[in-house]
Motif scaffolding. Structure first.
Motif, short mmCIF file in Angstrom:
data_model
loop_
_atom_site.label_atom_id
_atom_site.label_comp_id
_atom_site.label_asym_id
_atom_site.label_seq_id
_atom_site.Cartn_x
_atom_site.Cartn_y
_atom_site.Cartn_z
N LYS A 137 -41.46 -32.40 7.00
CA LYS A 137 -40.54 -33.28 6.25
C LYS A 137 -41.09 -33.52 4.85
CE LYS A 137 -39.01 -35.73 10.42
NZ LYS A 137 -37.59 -35.96 10.60
N ARG B 157 -32.45 -46.56 13.21
CA ARG B 157 -33.35 -45.43 13.03
C ARG B 157 -34.11 -45.66 11.73
NH1 ARG B 157 -34.45 -39.99 13.36
NH2 ARG B 157 -34.11 -38.68 11.53
N HIS C 187 -46.47 -37.38 16.08
CA HIS C 187 -45.95 -37.78 14.77
C HIS C 187 -46.66 -39.01 14.19
CE1 HIS C 187 -43.09 -34.95 16.12
NE2 HIS C 187 -42.30 -35.77 16.78
N HIS D 74 -43.21 -31.35 13.77
CA HIS D 74 -42.16 -31.15 12.76
C HIS D 74 -42.17 -32.23 11.67
CE1 HIS D 74 -39.64 -33.93 15.19
NE2 HIS D 74 -39.02 -34.17 14.05
N TYR D 75 -42.86 -33.39 11.94
CA TYR D 75 -42.94 -34.40 10.88
C TYR D 75 -43.66 -33.84 9.65
CZ TYR D 75 -40.71 -38.46 12.88
OH TYR D 75 -39.76 -39.34 13.34
N ARG E 39 -34.30 -33.09 10.39
CA ARG E 39 -35.18 -32.27 11.20
C ARG E 39 -34.95 -30.78 10.98
NH1 ARG E 39 -35.93 -33.11 17.57
NH2 ARG E 39 -34.87 -35.07 17.23
N GLN F 24 -37.44 -42.30 6.57
CA GLN F 24 -36.16 -42.00 7.21
C GLN F 24 -35.41 -43.28 7.44
OE1 GLN F 24 -36.79 -38.13 9.91
NE2 GLN F 24 -37.45 -39.94 10.92
N ARG G 77 -32.96 -35.52 28.24
CA ARG G 77 -34.31 -34.94 28.25
C ARG G 77 -35.15 -35.61 29.34
NH1 ARG G 77 -36.92 -36.30 23.28
NH2 ARG G 77 -38.22 -34.46 23.28
N TYR H 154 -38.44 -33.95 30.99
CA TYR H 154 -39.62 -33.98 30.13
C TYR H 154 -40.08 -35.42 29.92
CZ TYR H 154 -41.79 -34.62 25.54
OH TYR H 154 -42.59 -35.05 24.52
N ASP I 247 -45.13 -38.79 23.72
CA ASP I 247 -44.08 -38.04 22.99
C ASP I 247 -44.19 -38.27 21.48
OD1 ASP I 247 -41.64 -36.53 22.70
OD2 ASP I 247 -40.58 -38.42 22.41
N MET I 248 -44.43 -39.50 21.08
CA MET I 248 -44.34 -39.83 19.64
C MET I 248 -45.69 -40.22 19.01
SD MET I 248 -41.20 -39.45 18.71
CE MET I 248 -40.93 -40.36 17.20
N LYS J 252 -37.35 -45.93 21.56
CA LYS J 252 -35.99 -45.39 21.59
C LYS J 252 -35.02 -46.54 21.79
CE LYS J 252 -37.00 -40.69 22.85
NZ LYS J 252 -36.79 -40.09 21.55
N LYS K 216 -45.00 -28.95 20.10
CA LYS K 216 -45.66 -30.05 20.78
C LYS K 216 -44.91 -30.34 22.08
CE LYS K 216 -44.05 -34.30 20.32
NZ LYS K 216 -42.64 -34.49 20.67
N GLU L 270 -36.03 -45.41 16.76
CA GLU L 270 -34.88 -44.51 16.92
C GLU L 270 -33.77 -45.28 17.60
OE1 GLU L 270 -35.94 -40.24 17.95
OE2 GLU L 270 -37.41 -41.38 19.09
C1 BG6 Z 1 -39.52 -35.29 18.85
C2 BG6 Z 1 -39.59 -36.16 20.06
O1 BG6 Z 1 -40.76 -34.64 18.63
O2 BG6 Z 1 -39.23 -36.10 17.71
C3 BG6 Z 1 -38.26 -36.87 20.25
O3 BG6 Z 1 -39.87 -35.35 21.19
C4 BG6 Z 1 -37.88 -37.63 19.01
O4 BG6 Z 1 -38.32 -37.74 21.37
C5 BG6 Z 1 -37.98 -36.75 17.77
O5 BG6 Z 1 -36.55 -38.10 19.16
C6 BG6 Z 1 -37.80 -37.56 16.50
O6 BG6 Z 1 -37.71 -36.69 15.39
P1 BG6 Z 1 -36.88 -37.09 14.09
O7 BG6 Z 1 -37.13 -35.97 13.15
O8 BG6 Z 1 -35.44 -37.17 14.53
O9 BG6 Z 1 -37.42 -38.40 13.63
#
Ligand code: BG6
Length: 477
Positions: free
Chosen positions: A172, A331, A230, A168-169, A403, A365, A213, A216, A225-226, A326, A138, A206
């Motif tokens: 998990k 977190r 996710h 990637h979520y 992750r 998380q 970064r 980007y 981004d989020m 952020k 992504k 977070e």
């Molecule tokens: C990424 C985002 O896809 O997911 C990041 O680009 C973010 O900005 C991250 O920090 C969060 O992933 P996780 O697994 O640490 O919650």
């Protein structure tokens, strides 16, 4: 099982911090084929020895588990490096041509602006011919138009059933558990609709900042981004209809229906039901941290809160409060489902207005647990009095998976050709369609960018988007 990985963006942060360590871990667990090879590709003019040295240093850095040096050396023997200009299809083709007789998976961990030229190069070099596969990180594009263009162009080079789009979520275990809980139990399905559910909160906070970064992030911001990825995926898992089977496309069909049912945000709603923020200076874990200062005075946000509505039979009238940022106080990834009050209240203590509604809290998380909030009576002061108090039932507890483990799972699934945890082209586009409506509504509605101190719970007027939690520790600062 496919036996060759072409990893584009091999010197980048994601590859170095998560992808290579995940691959090493798969090797340690005996899950990579004997002859598995990895070609690392990036712009930097390294050679294989230099790149192996970089990886060796990376693996030696302190972490939760220091790998066995013999495993590291065996892993490095699988890896070679090629410098490549991903803007130039000829350069890409030349860098992969000698490997295409093998069963290749190309992994693009690069800016989406390079996807098309890189895929054209892969096709030119023969690396997209069946049974080759393609994994895409992504974000796919920046908005609906660019996502459509990427999907259409790549779709002419490789079939959809050989493309694996990563969120990637979905890798998990705690996120997959949402499906297990919803569809493996009778208890939840009975109340899982507008008749019983009052609201849903999805929070991904977070404590990390934008850190390193900038290029980007300054173009992206928290919404793209989020939320586009996710958070909307979490929303889909909470809101989707039961699929007829766990076959990948049956799950993805149901997720797409949810995304298509999201009501576009209008300017008036945006003013009332969304907040944009950016962190200023503050403290995280007692240490001072600077404000986020994007390049070029971009007005990009690091915090977003927005209420979404799903216009379908099951969810009509139920607000989904989405919030992410952020440099927040902690977190935490939490889905909170709040139920409606009981229809007729019998008790004096508390009175109806002070009764705490039933809540189901899925903490994903950093801890993974499920909490059920009920009202229950403790012994009253006098016989015959029923005093009700909130009771929190903790249903399970274990450490949330990180992750790296999510990527291990996703690599394995892509190597074995299982699509269930990957995002389909129409899902990506439906998600962008809603995100575009939010971006336009912010612009037309003049929604201001507010500053919040790093280490807080976001701008003050965003607290109504945060789930009420039982522990005072995590009430908005
Ligand atoms: C990424 C985002 O896809 O997911 C990041 O680009 C973010 O900005 C991250 O920090 C969060 O992933 P996780 O697994 O640490 O919650």
């Amino acid at each position: 099982m496919h036996d060759t990985l072409l990893l584009f963006g091999a010197t980048g942060d994601l590859a170095q911090r998560y992808l290579f360590p995940s691959l090493l871990r798969l090797q340690e667990d005996g899950l990579l084929p004997e002859d598995f090879r990895i070609r690392a590709l990036a712009l930097s003019p390294h050679d294989t020895d230099k790149f192996r040295g970089i990886l060796r240093e990376r693996f030696a850095q302190p972490g939760p588990r220091v790998p066995d040096p013999a495993q590291v050396e065996a892993f490095l023997q699988r890896v070679d490096y090629r410098s490549v200009d991903m803007r130039d299809p000829e350069s890409v083709a030349a860098a992969v041509r000698d490997l295409v007789s093998r069963r290749c998976v190309s992994y693009l961990s690069i800016p989406p602006g390079l996807y098309v030229s890189t895929c054209q190069g892969l096709a030119l070099g023969g690396a997209l011919e069946a049974p080759a596969r393609l994994m895409l990180e992504k974000p796919i594009g920046h908005d609906l138009a660019s996502a459509r263009e990427i999907n259409a162009t790549i779709g002419r080079l490789i079939d959809e059933d050989r493309i694996f789009r990563i969120d990637h979520y979905l890798g998990k275990a705690a996120v997959q558990n949402l499906l297990a809980l919803r569809f493996g139990n009778t208890l939840l399905e009975a109340v899982w609709n507008r008749n019983y559910i009052d609201s849903v909160h999805i929070l991904v906070s977070e404590s990390e900042g934008v850190d390193g970064r900038n290029a980007y992030y300054a173009r992206s911001g928290a919404l793209r981004d989020m939320v586009q990825s996710h958070i909307l995926q979490l929303l889909c898992l909470v809101a989707m209809e039961p699929p007829s089977s766990l076959e990948a496309d049956r799950i993805r069909d149901e997720k797409v229906k949810v995304l298509r049912a999201l009501r576009p945000l209008g300017p008036a709603d945006a003013r009332r039901h969304s907040v944009r923020g950016r962190y200023g200076a503050g403290t995280i874990n007692g240490a001072p941290v600077p404000a986020y200062a994007p390049p070029d005075d971009s007005d990009v946000e690091t915090f977003v809160a927005v209420t979404a509505h799903i216009d379908n039979w099951r969810w009509a009238g139920v607000p989904f409060h989405l919030c992410t940022g952020k440099r927040m106080a902690e977190r935490s990834t939490v889905v909170t489902v709040t139920l409606k009050p009981v229809t007729h209240w019998l008790f004096e203590h508390p009175d109806r207005d002070n009764a705490v509604p039933n809540r189901l809290i899925f903490r994903l998380q950093p801890q993974e647990d499920i909490e059920l909030g009920l009202m229950s009576s403790l012994a009253g002061p006098e016989w015959g009095t029923l005093e009700l108090h909130p009771l929190e039932l903790e249903l399970s507890s274990q450490t949330g998976q990180n992750r790296r483990i999510a990527y291990e799972r996703l690599f394995l699934d892509a190597l074995h050709g299982n699509h269930a945890l990957f995002v389909r082209n129409d899902e990506v586009e439906a998600a962008w369609a809603w995100i575009d409506s939010v971006v336009n509504a912010w612009r037309e509605g003049g929604v201001p960018l507010q500053t919040y101190p790093a280490g807080s719970w976001g701008p003050e007027n965003a607290s109504c988007f945060l789930p009420a939690r039982f522990d005072a520790r995590s009430q908005p600062a």
